[in-house]
Design a protein around this motif. Sequence first.
Motif, short mmCIF file in Angstrom:
data_model
loop_
_atom_site.label_atom_id
_atom_site.label_comp_id
_atom_site.label_asym_id
_atom_site.label_seq_id
_atom_site.Cartn_x
_atom_site.Cartn_y
_atom_site.Cartn_z
N ALA A 1 30.57 33.33 37.51
CA ALA A 1 29.58 32.49 37.81
C ALA A 1 28.62 33.51 38.48
O ALA A 1 27.36 34.55 37.64
N SER A 2 28.87 34.40 39.26
CA SER A 2 28.21 35.82 39.53
C SER A 2 28.36 37.03 39.21
O SER A 2 27.40 37.75 38.25
N LEU A 3 29.54 36.88 37.76
CA LEU A 3 29.53 38.12 37.50
C LEU A 3 29.20 37.60 36.18
O LEU A 3 27.88 39.14 35.25
N ALA A 4 28.47 36.13 35.58
CA ALA A 4 28.23 36.39 34.76
C ALA A 4 26.62 36.77 34.90
O ALA A 4 25.25 37.18 33.84
N VAL A 5 25.75 36.28 35.96
CA VAL A 5 24.53 37.06 36.14
C VAL A 5 24.57 38.87 36.59
O VAL A 5 23.43 38.90 35.74
N LEU A 6 25.86 39.52 36.71
CA LEU A 6 25.12 40.45 36.78
C LEU A 6 25.19 41.20 35.13
O LEU A 6 25.11 42.40 34.87
N TYR B 1 34.57 34.94 31.01
CA TYR B 1 35.27 35.84 32.31
C TYR B 1 36.15 34.57 32.87
O TYR B 1 36.73 35.42 33.82
N ALA B 2 35.30 33.68 32.75
CA ALA B 2 36.33 32.15 33.59
C ALA B 2 38.10 32.20 33.29
O ALA B 2 38.98 31.89 32.87
N TRP B 3 38.02 32.43 31.81
CA TRP B 3 38.73 32.67 31.27
C TRP B 3 40.33 33.19 30.93
O TRP B 3 41.02 32.61 31.37
N ASP B 4 40.22 34.40 31.79
CA ASP B 4 41.30 35.12 32.01
C ASP B 4 41.68 34.66 33.97
O ASP B 4 42.22 35.71 34.49
N ASN B 5 40.81 33.89 34.50
CA ASN B 5 41.16 33.59 36.38
C ASN B 5 42.54 33.26 36.12
O ASN B 5 43.02 33.31 37.20
N THR B 6 43.57 33.03 35.55
CA THR B 6 44.37 32.20 35.76
C THR B 6 44.97 33.82 35.39
O THR B 6 46.28 33.24 35.61
N ARG B 7 45.03 34.21 35.31
CA ARG B 7 46.16 35.56 34.72
C ARG B 7 45.84 36.79 36.06
O ARG B 7 44.99 36.74 36.86
N ASP B 8 46.88 36.86 36.46
CA ASP B 8 46.63 38.20 37.80
C ASP B 8 46.74 39.54 36.87
O ASP B 8 46.36 40.23 35.73
#
Length: 880
Positions: A139-144, A613-620
């Motif tokens: 969410a924060s990355l989306a704004v940036l 951006y959230a799509w890849d949050n399940t990866r390290d």
Amino acid sequence: MTSPDDATAVVRLDLRAGAAALATLQAVRDRVAEQLGRAGLPEPDYPLFLVTDTPAGLTDHQLQYELLSGYRAVGETRILVLLVGSSPGSYAGGEEAYLPDRRLVRPTTLRASTTGLVWAGDLRSARTALDRPEPDDPASLAVLVDLLSVPDVFVRVLENLRKLPDSIAAPGVRLLEQDLPTEVRDRAWRDALTRFAGVDTGAGDPVDTVPDSRLPEPLRALVTGRDSRGQGHRRPDGQANLAHRTCAESLDRADEDLVALRSFPGLLHPARRDALEADLHQAREDLGGFRALVERALQGGGGAAAPTAEATARLGALGLRVPAADSAGERVGEGLRELAGTLLGDGLALRSVAQHFTALAGRVEPVPGTALLHRLADHSEESVTRGSATEYAAPLRTPGAVLLMAGAAGLLGGLWQWPAVLAALVVPVLFVVVALLGANRLRTGRRAARWTLGPRVAAVAGAVTGAAVAYAADPPLWLGGTGLIVGLGLTAEAVRRLWRDAADSWAAGRGTTALRTALDGLDDLLAELVREHWAAEERLYCADAARSVAGMLRATAAAADAQAAPEPLAPAGAGGSGPYEDDDWLSAPSALENPESGDADGDADDGDWAAAYAWDNTRDRNGDHDAGRDDDRYDGGTGPYGTPSPAAYPAGPDDAPWESGEGDRAPRWLDREIGEGGPDLVATLAGDLRNTAMAAMAPYWGAVERGQAGALALARTEQRVRELLSAARHHLWHYGVLAPPPYPADHRARTTAAGLLGTDSLRVAELVGREADRGAVVQLSSPEQGALLSRDPGAALWIRFAPGTLQGEIEAAWRKSGSPVEEALWTSSGRYAGLIRLTPLRMGVVDTILPRQNTGGSARTDADRAEPSVHAEFREDDRW
């Protein structure tokens, strides 16, 4: 450097996921075309790439960076890399292990002067110490990313990075977003479309017309120029002028005979009446000849179509002179464009403007001669006969002065005593004799004309009254004689007037007035025919072009109605499988909007680009799945303090709401001010749509000026209108209400934030004008990364920015406070305002390496691309 005016949009790429799909130059170009095509933009001349990656991805994705750096374009390619997260650096084999963020390794490809790196190790989106958001919170990355995607901000950040060592900096931000709720913005957009399109009143309603004084000069010349072309329409030596002159001379002779008939000799002798009738008969024949010539001119003056050059030649053979068109039709397209701009600038709806153009086409279109043939019946011989008086010549009503003179004459002639009282009959007898003589002189056929009875009655009544007065007063004889002489004089004057009026009435009944009226009417019909032939081709083209413009305006109104119609909601799961398949980054609504409000247009299902951006949050960091985080994400895991963790929200368009049942998730460096819409919101959006329509029609005016305003040009214009209306909607959703669309706008100043959003710009002025200290912004760096930043307070570079539409208000507030701020960046976006601080890294933190692997081929495997074999000197403490 690239100026903001050169850049139309920033292309966003996320290499943290799906980087393998960008392994060829064609794949990169396809991705660029996909994003820009959705916004209705062409291939960029000055490409601007905003790449989101991790520090480890700088070497893992060196192929992609080389492809972006070598992107072929007219101008230079600029790349701004936003790094999120920590770098996996540590000592090799040492007992003292360095924490992450110790080193930042980049390939030489990213050392170019056209590339800059912004390293945000931790987005610091937690508002309280109990929150534990991830360093790359979507969410924060989306704004940036949304902020850096504004071309003005992108270019300024890249320019400032060039002033720092290695063109790398760690950002600090403080933002204020002023926007509208989704439902308010959507309702205002629909209302503006409806006001812009107007209401279809139907074909039967009266059509408005534009006053001649408001018509542009090229159009006014075609509309009013023909009115002054009716003089001298007959050539002196032509057939038309000869026929007209012959008839006019016959009528002139008839007028002379009528003057002679009105005198006393005309009453006493029938010759003058016979001469008048002979001239009237000749005038009728001459009028018939002129009428036949007019009929030939009308039949040869153009058929069902407009007048042509051949028809003009036939008119010339009949002795009619059609003036030259000169340069009346040279600037028809310019005049139509100016008229459209004037009417749209007045705030008229599209359908109202279309009505005006339809009315203009009717006014300027030439009328063919055959369309005027029906008016010959108004001047036919039967019409002349019907318009004349009938068989009697005496006026139906006698003037009062004649009655008074008749009565006075009878009274004065009756002042006699017996036996001279018989002289009182002289005056009445004279009136009776004149009546009989006049009625017989103006006989028509076997019937004598009726003569008015009033003078005879008045004379008899006067004589009786005079006799009664004489019987009572007993006047002397000289008084009676004098009265009789005066009475005879009054009788002569009364008779003269009676005969004059009777002769005029009889002549009118024989057709003198009707013949003159018919001659003038036929000549006027010829003059109108000549006027309709003046600049016939130019006027016909103007009429066709005006109707074409009207049709285009109605098609534009229909496109606006289609935009205002609610779109059907996309079924769940209809999108693609990848993060970009169902993502339209230009049309996505603000990530700050409350998802529960919905989007009345159905755009909530179009995909929130933040989901990429959230799509890849399940990866390290190494791209492997983290089982623990997987369980937390999909099984409702909790954070370390018993609160739901951010991973508990599944990925999707509504993944990153700023407000939810668990509390406010907006980052602490972002403040949001929600307006409910100002009084000028709908009117301003409607004005933007009018500017959009004029921009869409710009190529069409060129086709009009070249005489190519056909169906193909109309279809292309309609398509361009639909595309630009869609682009205007994308612009509104991406850049907010305050930013005007990137189309030619009028010179009027855009209204204030209070008028559009219902908010005050003072808060923006206070934030942007805040003192540049380290407490003004939130540093987007982890504590470990903070040790790598420069300690020099003067080394950081600041960017103050605010919407350009608020520049006047903000500068006025600064002047009022006495502390104006210099060198503020006025952006094209109307959503964000605030401060950006770029802090350089310490010397020695950044390592630049030259990989020895060949990155030019596209046949290498993903494993080859993932292993960073280097061709450079290593320090012993460097470990990968």
